[in-house]
Design a protein around this motif. Sequence first.
Motif, PDB file in Angstrom:
ATOM      1  N   ILE A   1       0.835  -1.204   0.000  1.00  0.00           N
ATOM      2  CA  ILE A   1       0.000   0.000   0.000  1.00  0.00           C
ATOM      3  C   ILE A   1       0.869   1.252   0.000  1.00  0.00           C
ATOM      4  CG2 ILE A   1      -1.634   1.367   1.374  1.00  0.00           C
ATOM      5  CD1 ILE A   1      -2.818  -1.347   2.326  1.00  0.00           C
ATOM      6  N   VAL A   2       1.917   1.237   0.826  1.00  0.00           N
ATOM      7  CA  VAL A   2       2.850   2.372   0.884  1.00  0.00           C
ATOM      8  C   VAL A   2       3.460   2.617  -0.494  1.00  0.00           C
ATOM      9  CG1 VAL A   2       5.075   3.161   1.776  1.00  0.00           C
ATOM     10  CG2 VAL A   2       3.400   2.171   3.339  1.00  0.00           C
ATOM     11  N   ALA A   3       3.941   1.553  -1.137  1.00  0.00           N
ATOM     12  CA  ALA A   3       4.590   1.684  -2.446  1.00  0.00           C
ATOM     13  C   ALA A   3       3.628   2.246  -3.489  1.00  0.00           C
ATOM     14  CB  ALA A   3       5.134   0.333  -2.895  1.00  0.00           C
ATOM     15  N   ILE A   4       2.411   1.728  -3.516  1.00  0.00           N
ATOM     16  CA  ILE A   4       1.418   2.174  -4.493  1.00  0.00           C
ATOM     17  C   ILE A   4       1.032   3.631  -4.242  1.00  0.00           C
ATOM     18  CG2 ILE A   4      -0.953   1.874  -5.311  1.00  0.00           C
ATOM     19  CD1 ILE A   4      -0.565  -1.155  -4.752  1.00  0.00           C
ATOM     20  N   CYS A   5       0.747   3.955  -2.985  1.00  0.00           N
ATOM     21  CA  CYS A   5       0.350   5.324  -2.642  1.00  0.00           C
ATOM     22  C   CYS A   5       1.469   6.309  -2.969  1.00  0.00           C
ATOM     23  CB  CYS A   5      -0.003   5.423  -1.156  1.00  0.00           C
ATOM     24  SG  CYS A   5      -1.572   4.663  -0.711  1.00  0.00           S
ATOM     25  N   TYR A   6       2.706   5.908  -2.670  1.00  0.00           N
ATOM     26  CA  TYR A   6       3.834   6.799  -2.936  1.00  0.00           C
ATOM     27  C   TYR A   6       3.980   7.069  -4.430  1.00  0.00           C
ATOM     28  CZ  TYR A   6       8.573   8.243  -3.946  1.00  0.00           C
ATOM     29  OH  TYR A   6       9.649   8.905  -4.469  1.00  0.00           O
ATOM     30  N   VAL A   7       3.992   6.029  -5.243  1.00  0.00           N
ATOM     31  CA  VAL A   7       4.204   6.198  -6.683  1.00  0.00           C
ATOM     32  C   VAL A   7       3.065   7.008  -7.302  1.00  0.00           C
ATOM     33  CG1 VAL A   7       4.330   4.991  -8.895  1.00  0.00           C
ATOM     34  CG2 VAL A   7       5.592   4.111  -6.923  1.00  0.00           C
ATOM     35  N   VAL A   8       1.826   6.661  -6.967  1.00  0.00           N
ATOM     36  CA  VAL A   8       0.671   7.375  -7.531  1.00  0.00           C
ATOM     37  C   VAL A   8       0.683   8.841  -7.111  1.00  0.00           C
ATOM     38  CG1 VAL A   8      -1.843   7.566  -7.499  1.00  0.00           C
ATOM     39  CG2 VAL A   8      -0.765   5.312  -7.720  1.00  0.00           C
ATOM     40  N   LEU A   9       0.929   9.084  -5.828  1.00  0.00           N
ATOM     41  CA  LEU A   9       0.921  10.456  -5.321  1.00  0.00           C
ATOM     42  C   LEU A   9       2.063  11.277  -5.915  1.00  0.00           C
ATOM     43  CD1 LEU A   9      -0.671  12.264  -3.452  1.00  0.00           C
ATOM     44  CD2 LEU A   9       0.718  11.470  -1.536  1.00  0.00           C
ATOM     45  N   GLU A  10       3.240  10.673  -6.008  1.00  0.00           N
ATOM     46  CA  GLU A  10       4.394  11.388  -6.576  1.00  0.00           C
ATOM     47  C   GLU A  10       4.122  11.778  -8.023  1.00  0.00           C
ATOM     48  OE1 GLU A  10       7.309  13.362  -5.757  1.00  0.00           O
ATOM     49  OE2 GLU A  10       7.763  11.588  -4.546  1.00  0.00           O
ATOM     50  N   LEU A  11       3.613  10.856  -8.803  1.00  0.00           N
ATOM     51  CA  LEU A  11       3.337  11.126 -10.213  1.00  0.00           C
ATOM     52  C   LEU A  11       2.252  12.181 -10.381  1.00  0.00           C
ATOM     53  CD1 LEU A  11       3.479   7.510 -11.712  1.00  0.00           C
ATOM     54  CD2 LEU A  11       5.180   9.330 -11.973  1.00  0.00           C
ATOM     55  N   LEU A  12       1.176  12.060  -9.615  1.00  0.00           N
ATOM     56  CA  LEU A  12       0.083  13.031  -9.718  1.00  0.00           C
ATOM     57  C   LEU A  12       0.532  14.426  -9.309  1.00  0.00           C
ATOM     58  CD1 LEU A  12      -3.028  11.078  -8.360  1.00  0.00           C
ATOM     59  CD2 LEU A  12      -2.649  11.885 -10.694  1.00  0.00           C
ATOM     60  N   MET A  13       1.260  14.525  -8.196  1.00  0.00           N
ATOM     61  CA  MET A  13       1.685  15.834  -7.707  1.00  0.00           C
ATOM     62  C   MET A  13       2.707  16.470  -8.638  1.00  0.00           C
ATOM     63  SD  MET A  13      -0.107  16.513  -5.130  1.00  0.00           S
ATOM     64  CE  MET A  13      -1.147  15.726  -3.892  1.00  0.00           C
ATOM     65  N   ASP A  14       3.674  15.687  -9.114  1.00  0.00           N
ATOM     66  CA  ASP A  14       4.757  16.239  -9.922  1.00  0.00           C
ATOM     67  C   ASP A  14       4.326  16.595 -11.343  1.00  0.00           C
ATOM     68  OD1 ASP A  14       6.341  15.903  -7.740  1.00  0.00           O
ATOM     69  OD2 ASP A  14       7.495  14.218  -8.525  1.00  0.00           O
ATOM     70  N   PHE A  15       3.441  15.774 -11.921  1.00  0.00           N
ATOM     71  CA  PHE A  15       3.142  15.948 -13.334  1.00  0.00           C
ATOM     72  C   PHE A  15       1.722  16.442 -13.621  1.00  0.00           C
ATOM     73  CE2 PHE A  15       6.624  12.881 -13.122  1.00  0.00           C
ATOM     74  CZ  PHE A  15       7.534  13.493 -13.978  1.00  0.00           C
ATOM     75  N   VAL A  16       0.881  16.555 -12.591  1.00  0.00           N
ATOM     76  CA  VAL A  16      -0.476  17.061 -12.791  1.00  0.00           C
ATOM     77  C   VAL A  16      -0.720  18.302 -11.932  1.00  0.00           C
ATOM     78  CG1 VAL A  16      -2.942  16.552 -12.653  1.00  0.00           C
ATOM     79  CG2 VAL A  16      -1.350  14.762 -13.370  1.00  0.00           C
TER      80      VAL A  16
END
Length: 218
Positions: free
Chosen positions: A66-81
Amino acid sequence: MNNWLRNKWFSLLFLAVAFGLIYNPLTKFPFTFGVIILYILGVTFWQDSNLKSLNFNKLGLKEFRIVAICYVVLELLMDFVFQPAVSWVFDEPADYSAFSIIEGNSGLYVKWLFNMWLSAAIGEELLFRGFAFAQLERIIGNKKTIIILVSAVLFSLPHLYQGISGLVMTFIFGIAFALIYNKYRNIWINILVHGLIDTLFLTLSYTGHIEFYNLLGK
């Protein structure tokens, strides 16, 4: 169980004091959050005779996924959206200049990493998610949407030094962290996700690539 300490007015007072400790003149960063952590643990135990409301739940393989998924999704959304969108809307990037001091300085980088994990990852998640959720639920009941919004506002206010764009980005992060906490009710998940995001941020600062966040908004 100290039921009178769980009265909504006491909960409001305890939450206000916890937030106010951020600005107390007697301690400096990162020790301020050390004081806040001790305060939260002490008040929670005083109220409930345990720390269950802070949700220090187990960390197993499922939780690490869950940590890995949340981190990757959140990082991508915040950085690129969200970061580019906020920078475009306000026509200014978030002001991260305060972090340029650690560029190329290994000792300062390690020190700031330690300070970040203590204050931001552990301290902020305990304050703005674990403790805030527990106290707000006693103040206004099971109104999740309001609790998520209030906790995000409280989380964003100490970041005014980052400018309007930085403030808005922190608010969006606050919403995201609150949604994660509301779904999984495990403060360790929040601590790890928050810590990983800030570790990447500090690493980019150390390697001289902090402008990465500003370039995304152009």
